[in-house]
Design a protein around this motif. Structure first.
Motif, mmCIF file in Angstrom:
data_model
loop_
_atom_site.group_PDB
_atom_site.id
_atom_site.type_symbol
_atom_site.label_atom_id
_atom_site.label_comp_id
_atom_site.label_asym_id
_atom_site.label_seq_id
_atom_site.Cartn_x
_atom_site.Cartn_y
_atom_site.Cartn_z
ATOM 1 N N LEU A 235 0.837 -1.203 0.000
ATOM 2 C CA LEU A 235 0.000 0.000 0.000
ATOM 3 C C LEU A 235 0.873 1.255 0.000
ATOM 4 C CD1 LEU A 235 -2.823 -0.988 2.520
ATOM 5 C CD2 LEU A 235 -3.111 -0.375 0.121
ATOM 6 N N VAL A 236 1.883 1.267 0.869
ATOM 7 C CA VAL A 236 2.750 2.453 0.943
ATOM 8 C C VAL A 236 3.480 2.642 -0.371
ATOM 9 C CG1 VAL A 236 4.752 3.448 2.090
ATOM 10 C CG2 VAL A 236 3.011 2.298 3.433
ATOM 11 N N MET A 237 4.015 1.533 -0.916
ATOM 12 C CA MET A 237 4.826 1.679 -2.132
ATOM 13 C C MET A 237 3.972 2.109 -3.318
ATOM 14 S SD MET A 237 7.989 -0.865 -1.785
ATOM 15 C CE MET A 237 7.520 -1.964 -3.013
ATOM 16 N N VAL A 238 2.763 1.546 -3.419
ATOM 17 C CA VAL A 238 1.943 1.858 -4.597
ATOM 18 C C VAL A 238 1.350 3.262 -4.496
ATOM 19 C CG1 VAL A 238 -0.152 1.234 -5.834
ATOM 20 C CG2 VAL A 238 1.442 -0.532 -5.126
ATOM 21 N N PHE A 239 0.851 3.635 -3.324
ATOM 22 C CA PHE A 239 0.098 4.895 -3.250
ATOM 23 C C PHE A 239 0.934 6.075 -2.755
ATOM 24 C CE2 PHE A 239 -3.120 1.626 -3.252
ATOM 25 C CZ PHE A 239 -3.980 2.105 -4.221
ATOM 26 N N PHE A 240 1.883 5.830 -1.852
ATOM 27 C CA PHE A 240 2.672 6.958 -1.349
ATOM 28 C C PHE A 240 3.967 7.145 -2.133
ATOM 29 C CE2 PHE A 240 0.796 6.394 3.182
ATOM 30 C CZ PHE A 240 -0.432 6.792 2.694
ATOM 31 N N LEU B 130 4.481 4.097 -7.102
ATOM 32 C CA LEU B 130 4.835 2.965 -7.951
ATOM 33 C C LEU B 130 3.732 2.699 -8.974
ATOM 34 C CD1 LEU B 130 7.325 1.254 -8.026
ATOM 35 C CD2 LEU B 130 6.184 -0.474 -6.686
ATOM 36 N N ARG B 131 2.505 3.186 -8.642
ATOM 37 C CA ARG B 131 1.377 2.968 -9.538
ATOM 38 C C ARG B 131 1.588 3.693 -10.863
ATOM 39 N NH1 ARG B 131 -4.582 5.024 -8.317
ATOM 40 N NH2 ARG B 131 -3.301 6.795 -7.734
ATOM 41 N N SER B 132 2.149 4.904 -10.777
ATOM 42 C CA SER B 132 2.310 5.679 -12.005
ATOM 43 C C SER B 132 3.752 5.647 -12.517
ATOM 44 C CB SER B 132 1.892 7.127 -11.753
ATOM 45 O OG SER B 132 2.590 7.630 -10.636
ATOM 46 N N ALA B 133 4.599 4.852 -11.863
ATOM 47 C CA ALA B 133 6.004 4.831 -12.282
ATOM 48 C C ALA B 133 6.164 4.092 -13.601
ATOM 49 C CB ALA B 133 6.846 4.140 -11.213
ATOM 50 N N ASP B 134 7.275 4.387 -14.327
ATOM 51 C CA ASP B 134 7.449 3.665 -15.585
ATOM 52 C C ASP B 134 7.922 2.236 -15.296
ATOM 53 O OD1 ASP B 134 10.247 3.732 -15.328
ATOM 54 O OD2 ASP B 134 10.351 5.678 -16.292
ATOM 55 N N ASN B 135 7.814 1.397 -16.335
ATOM 56 C CA ASN B 135 8.026 -0.030 -16.143
ATOM 57 C C ASN B 135 9.414 -0.354 -15.621
ATOM 58 O OD1 ASN B 135 5.520 -0.921 -16.838
ATOM 59 N ND2 ASN B 135 5.981 -0.903 -19.036
ATOM 60 N N LEU B 136 10.392 0.434 -16.050
ATOM 61 C CA LEU B 136 11.761 0.161 -15.655
ATOM 62 C C LEU B 136 11.911 0.196 -14.136
ATOM 63 C CD1 LEU B 136 14.390 -0.397 -17.022
ATOM 64 C CD2 LEU B 136 14.899 2.024 -16.937
ATOM 65 N N ARG C 73 9.610 -0.393 -11.990
ATOM 66 C CA ARG C 73 8.989 -1.596 -11.420
ATOM 67 C C ARG C 73 9.912 -2.793 -11.540
ATOM 68 N NH1 ARG C 73 2.804 -1.065 -13.539
ATOM 69 N NH2 ARG C 73 2.965 1.183 -13.617
ATOM 70 N N VAL C 74 10.599 -2.881 -12.684
ATOM 71 C CA VAL C 74 11.548 -3.982 -12.858
ATOM 72 C C VAL C 74 12.641 -3.897 -11.791
ATOM 73 C CG1 VAL C 74 13.321 -4.923 -14.376
ATOM 74 C CG2 VAL C 74 11.123 -4.252 -15.311
ATOM 75 N N PHE C 75 13.148 -2.689 -11.555
ATOM 76 C CA PHE C 75 14.184 -2.522 -10.535
ATOM 77 C C PHE C 75 13.668 -2.946 -9.164
ATOM 78 C CE2 PHE C 75 17.063 0.875 -12.653
ATOM 79 C CZ PHE C 75 17.514 -0.095 -13.513
ATOM 80 N N ALA C 76 12.432 -2.505 -8.853
ATOM 81 C CA ALA C 76 11.878 -2.841 -7.545
ATOM 82 C C ALA C 76 11.765 -4.357 -7.413
ATOM 83 C CB ALA C 76 10.518 -2.177 -7.365
ATOM 84 N N LEU C 77 11.250 -5.006 -8.456
ATOM 85 C CA LEU C 77 11.102 -6.461 -8.411
ATOM 86 C C LEU C 77 12.455 -7.145 -8.310
ATOM 87 C CD1 LEU C 77 8.250 -7.368 -10.893
ATOM 88 C CD2 LEU C 77 8.362 -7.741 -8.422
ATOM 89 N N ALA C 78 13.424 -6.642 -9.087
ATOM 90 C CA ALA C 78 14.752 -7.261 -9.076
ATOM 91 C C ALA C 78 15.350 -7.194 -7.679
ATOM 92 C CB ALA C 78 15.666 -6.568 -10.077
#
Lengths: 99, 543, 222
Positions: free
Chosen positions: A47-52, A55-61, A63-68
C-alpha cells in the motif's frame, strides 16, 4: 490538488490491515497467526509503495528494478537458509569448543 | 601535465580549462574526477604493493627472520584490505569507466556529476582513514574480518578499519547508481542497447553488482561494529549466535565483489582485441549477455568460500553446482575473444599484448577456479597457496593486466600524448613473465600443502618460494616502468591525434584530449559497434 | 540534488541533461536505485534475524512478549500517518499551494519527532527493566533461554537503532525541504525535490512495517 482521495483511502486500508494483524497476534498467535502477520506486512508495504511512493504511475523500468531488488533479497535469504535448514546451530558442542 | 604547451595548440580541452586548486578539487567534470581517482588508486596500489613486497621478501627463507609473526599478519592484512577495497574495486570503473562511459555513449557528463565528485571524496578520505588505522594499530585479522577473531580476540583497531571500509562502500554505491542511471538515460540518439560498446555493458553489469551487493557488506560491517563496540552479540556463540552467519553475509558481498573486479577488465579487453584484430567482435550479443549472466550467477555462489567452514553439506553441494555455472558465460567470453582473433589482421601494439596476456592468465585462473568449486578437491586445497595463486591469476593476472592495457589504449585520449611504444612493450612483457614466475609456483606450493597466511614453512618449499619472490621483483619492474614512462609522456610525449588507433567508438570521434563537454556537437549513432570492416575499407571493397 | 536554485523565470535542466523530462526521469531512477541499496542494507540485518528466528523459535517468540505491543502499534500508526501527510504535501506543491505544503510538511516532521520520542521512551522502559544488554549492562531476564533472548534483544536494538538513524536523517532532510519551501524558487525543481524526499520518507516507513512485524508481532501467547 488532485488525487488526494487515493492516498487517504490507502491510509485507511493500511490502518485496517494493521488492526487485523495486531488482533490476530493478540488472540491467536502461533504459526498460522505468524503467517498472517507476515502477509499483512506485505499488504501494508505494498500500500505504501503503490500509493505513497508512486509505484502505480512509475514507468516499467522502475517496477523492474523494484522487483529485481526483492528477488535479490530472496536470493540472499533463500540460499542462506539452505544452509540453516540442514544444520543445527547453538548446540552445546559448539559452545564447549570456544569455552 | 604541461599547461602552457597544451594551450598553445588551439582547441580548448578539458585539461586547459583552469589549473587552480579548486578547478581540480571541486571539479564536476567526469574526466577530471577520473584523474583524481587515478592518482588516488595509484597511491593505494603502490602502498599495497610495498606490503606484498615485504611479504615476498620474508618468504625467501623458511624461517621468520625479516619481520615478526605479528607484523607478518599485519602485512597481509594491509595488502588485502588495500588491494581489494582501495585498488581493485574502484580501479577500472572509477578511472577508465568514469572517463569513458559518458564519452562512449555520447553524453556531456554522468547523470549526477556532483555525486561523482562526492564519491571520490568519500573514497579517498575513507581510504586514508582506514590506512591510518590499519598501519598505526596493526590490524591482523586479514581482509576478511572473520568473527569471532575480529570481535573477541584481536586487540587491534578493528573498529576503525571496518568503519573506514564501511564508509568507502558508499563510494562504490554512489558510483554504481550514477553509472546505471547514466547508461539508461543519457545515451545518444540511435545508440540502442545492442549498439553499446562492450566496455559500457561491462560497467553497467559491474554497477548492478555494486548496487545490490555493497549494502549487504555495509550491513554486515555495521553488525560487526555493534558487536565489538556496543557489546551487541550478533555472531557471538556464547549467546547461540553463529559465526558462520558472518561469513554468509560477508561473502554475499565479497564473492560478487570479485565480479566487480573482473567484469570491467573483460570490457576493456573486448575493446582492445577487436581494435587490434581489425575485426568486429565475434558474437556481440553473446558477449553482452554473458557479461550480464556472470553478474547474476555471481550472486549464487558465495558459499564456495565456506566448504570447510562448517556449513551444511547440502548447501555446499548447491553452491558447488552454481559455481560451475559461472564457467559457462566465462567460457563463452574466452572463446569469443579467440574467435575474434581468428583471421584478424593482428597488430601487436602494447595494449594488445596486455589483452592477450589477459586471455591466457584468465583462462588459467578460471580453470583452477573450477578445481576449487569442486567440493572434494577444495577440501584438499582450501586455504592453501593454490587458492592464493588462483585469485591472483584473476585479480592481478587478469584485472591489473586489463587495467594497464586499457590505460595504455586510452592514454592518448586522456592526455593528448603518445607514450613510448618500445618501453610499453618491454613493460607488458615484464608483467607477463614476472606474474607467471610469481604465481605459478604458488599453485605447486599450495597443492603440495603450503597453507596461506603463514610466515614460516618447511625447507622443501624454499625453491618454489624463492622463485615466487624473484618473480615479484620482475613484476615490480612491470609496474614501475609504466609509472615512469607514462608520467614522462605527459610532458615529452608526442602529440596524439584524435584517433591514433583508427578505432571505432564515439570516444574517438572527439579531440584528444576531449573538450570540456566531450563533444563539440551532439552525436548520433546509426550503426553497430566495432564496424572495422567499414572503417578500414570506406569504399566497401572486398577484403 | 541541491544546487543554487535557478532564478530564471524559465526553468532549465542541469547542463548535462538535454531537457527537464530527462532530468526528472534520471533523478527518480537514481532515487529508486538508492532505495534499492537501502533495502539490501536492511535486508542483510533481516536475513540475520530470520536465521535465528528459525533456529530458536520458542526463545524468540517468548522474548518478543517483553516488548510493548501498544506503543509499537501507536508508532506504526503514527508513521503511516506521517507518510500520508508527506504524500499530501507532494500533491500540495504540485498544486502550487505554498502554505498548505508547509503545513503538511511540518505535520510530517512533527509526527516523526513524536515517533522518535515514543521509541526513546520504550528504550528507557526496557533499560529500567534490565532488558538492555548494551555496553556490558547486565541482562535481567525472567523467562527461559536467557542467552537466546539476549540475542533477540541485540537484534531489537540493532534494527530499531538503524531505523531510528534513518528517521533522523529523514527529518533533517525534511527540515531542509522546509527552507526550500519557504523560499519557493523554481517550482519544477521543488516538485522534483519533494518527490525524492517523499520516496525516502515512505521507504523508511516500509522498513518499519517489517521491523515491527518481525520483532513485535511474531510472539508467543503471553
Amino acid at each position: 490538488m488532485k488525487d488526494v482521495k487515493a492516498p487517504i483511502l490507502a491510509w485507511l486500508a493500511y490502518l485496517v490491515v494493521l488492526g487485523a494483524s495486531i488482533t490476530v497476534t493478540r488472540w491467536a498467535p502461533g504459526t498460522l497467526g505468524h503467517v498472517f502477520n507476515l502477509l499483512c506486512a506485505l499488504v501494508m508495504a505494498s500500500l505504501v509503495m503503490v500509493f505513497f511512493m508512486g509505484l502505480r504511475s512509475a514507468d516499467n523500468l522502475l517496477r523492474v528494478f523494484a522487483l529485481a531488488t526483492l528477488m535479490w533479497l530472496a536470493i540472499m535469504l533463500g540460499l542462506t537458509m539452505m544452509d540453516y535448514v540442514y544444520r543445527e546451530i547453538g548446540s552445546s558442542a559448539m559452545l564447549s569448543a570456544i569455552a | 601535465m604541461s599547461d602552457d604547451a597544451a594551450s598553445s595548440r588551439a582547441p580548448e580541452s578539458y585539461l586547459t580549462h583552469g589549473w587552480r586548486w579548486r578547478d581540480w578539487l571541486l571539479t564536476t567534470d567526469h574526466k577530471r574526477v577520473a584523474w583524481l581517482y587515478t592518482v588516488s588508486i595509484t597511491g593505494f596500489f603502490f602502498l599495497g604493493g610495498i606490503a606484498a613486497l615485504l611479504i615476498r621478501l620474508e618468504l625467501m627463507t623458511p624461517q621468520g627472520d625479516l619481520v615478526s609473526a605479528d607484523i607478518y599478519n599485519q602485512l597481509f592484512t594491509i595488502h588485502g584490505v588495500v588491494m581489494v577495497w582501495f585498488f581493485l574495486i574502484p580501479s577500472i570503473p572509477n578511472t577508465l569507466g568514469n572517463f569513458l562511459l559518458p564519452l562512449m555513449i555520447g553524453a556531456k557528463d554522468l547523470a549526477f556529476p556532483r555525486l561523482n565528485l562526492l564519491s571520490w571524496y568519500i573514497y579517498t578520505l575513507g581510504g586514508i582513514f582506514t590506512m591510518a588505522a590499519v598501519i598505526t594499530s596493526g590490524v591482523d585479522t586479514g581482509w576478511t574480518f572473520y568473527t569471532p577473531l575480529s570481535t573477541q580476540f584481536t586487540d587491534t583497531a578493528v573498529i576503525a578499519a571496518i568503519a573506514g571500509v564501511f564508509v568507502v562502500g558508499f563510494s562504490s554505491i554512489l558510483t554504481g547508481i550514477n553509472f546505471i542511471v547514466t547508461t539508461h538515460k543519457m545515451r545518444a540518439p540511435g545508440l540502442t542497447w545492442f549498439r553499446l560498446p562492450l566496455f559500457v555493458w561491462a560497467n553497467y553489469a559491474t554497477s548492478l553488482v555494486m548496487v545490490l551487493a555493497t549494502p549487504v557488506l555495509s550491513a554486515t560491517l555495521l553488525l560487526l561494529i555493534m558487536e565489538r563496540l556496543l557489546g551487541i552479540g550478533i555472531f557471538d556463540p556464547r549467546l547461540g549466535g553463529d559465526p558462520i552467519l558472518f561469513q554468509h553475509l560477508f561473502w554475499f558481498y565479497s564473492h560478487p565483489a570479485v565480479y566487480i573486479m573482473i567484469l570491467p577488465g573483460m570490457g576493456v579487453v573486448s575493446e582492445l582485441i577487436t581494435c587490434f584484430s581489425r575485426k568486429t567482435v565475434f558474437g556481440y550479443h553473446g558477449m553482452a549477455l554473458s557479461i550480464l549472466a556472470i553478474s547474476v550467477f555471481g550472486f549464487l555462489v558465495w558459499g564456495h568460500h565456506m566448504f570447510v567452514a562448517g556449513q551444511s553439506l547440502y548447501a555446499g553441494i548447491m553452491f558447488s553446482l552454481f559455481s560451475f555455472l559461472v564457467a559457462l558465460p566465462s567460457a563463452i567470453k574466452t572463446f569469443n575473444w579467440t574467435a575474434t582473433l581468428y583471421k584478424g589482421r593482428l597488430i601487436f601494439a602494447s595494449p594488445m599484448i596486455y589483452a592477450l596476456s589477459f586471455i591466457g592468465l584468465f583462462t588459467i585462473g578460471g580453470f583452477t577456479g573450477i578445481f576449487l568449486a569442486s567440493l572434494a578437491v577444495d577440501i584438499h586445497v582450501h586455504d592453501t597457496y593454490f587458492v592464493v595463486a588462483h585469485f591472483h591469476y584473476i585479480m592481478v593476472g587478469s584485472m591489473v593486466t586489463a587495467y594497464l592495457g586499457g590505460l595504455h589504449f586510452w592514454w592518448p585520449k586522456m592526455t593528448g600524448r603518445l607514450y613510448p611504444e618500445v618501453w610499453a612493450k618491454v613493460a607488458s612483457l615484464a608483467l607477463f613473465i614476472g606474474f607467471n614466475l610469481t604465481f605459478f609456483p604458488q599453485y605447486l606450493l599450495g597443492y603440495a600443502g603450503m597453507p596461506r597466511r603463514y610466515q614460516t614453512y618447511p625447507e622443501d618449499f624454499q625453491i618454489l618460494h624463492a622463485m615466487s619472490s624473484l618473480g615479484a621483483g620482475v613484476l615490480a619492474i612491470g609496474y614501475l616502468l609504466p609509472l615512469g614512462y607514462l608520467l614522462w609522456s605527459l610532458r615529452w610525449g608526442a602529440r596524439a591525434p584524435a584517433d591514433p588507433w583508427r578505432a571505432a567508438g564515439l570516444e574517438w570521434r572527439t579531440g584528444s584530449p576531449p573538450p570540456p563537454h566531450n563533444f563539440l556537437k551532439p552525436q548520433t549513432v546509426s550503426g553497430p559497434p566495432y564496424d572495422y570492416d567499414t572503417l578500414d575499407n570506406p569504399q566497401g571493397e572486398a577484403r | 540534488m541541491t544546487t543554487i536554485p535557478s532564478t530564471t523565470p524559465k526553468a532549465k535542466p542541469d547542463e548535462q541533461f538535454d531537457d527537464l523530462t530527462q532530468q526528472r526521469h534520471a533523478d527518480l531512477m537514481g532515487m529508486w536505485l538508492f532505495l534499492a541499496t537501502e533495502l539490501m542494507l536492511f535486508g542483510g540485518v533481516f536475513t540475520g534475524f530470520v536465521v535465528y528466528r528459525y533456529a530458536y523459535p520458542e526463545a524468540f517468540a517468548e522474548a518478543a512478549t517483553h516488548l510493548d505491543l501498544v506503543l509499537g502499534m501507536l508508532n506504526t500508526g503514527l508513521l503511516v500517518t506521517s507518510s500520508l501527510f508527506m504524500a499530501l504535501s507532494e500533491r500540495a506543491v504540485g498544486a502550487d499551494r505554498k502554505r498548505l505544503t508547509l503545513l503538511f510538511l511540518l505535520i510530517t516532521i512533527g509526527m516523526g519527532a513524536v515517533f522518535l520520542g515514543i521509541k526513546g521512551y520504550e528504550w528507557h522502559h526496557e533499560y529500567s527493566q534490565g532488558l538492555m544488554p548494551i555496553l556490558g549492562l547486565e541482562f535481567v531476564y525472567s523467562g527461559q533461554h536467557a542467552d537466546r533472548a539476549q540475542l533477540f534483544f541485540n537484534f531489537y536494538y540493532a534494527m530499531t537503532g538503524l531505523h531510528a538513524m534513518h528517521m533522523g536523517v529523514g527529518m533533517i532532510w525534511l527540515m531542509v525541504m522546509v527552507v526550500f519551501t519557504l523560499r519557493w524558487r523554481d517550482p519544477p525543481r521543488l516538485r522534483r525535490q519533494f518527490q525524492i524526499s517523499g520516496l525516502y520518507w515512505a521507504f523508511v516507513d516500509v522498513m518499519w512495517i517489517f521491523i515491527f512485524t518481525l520483532l513485535y508481532l511474531l510472539r508467543a501467547s503471553s
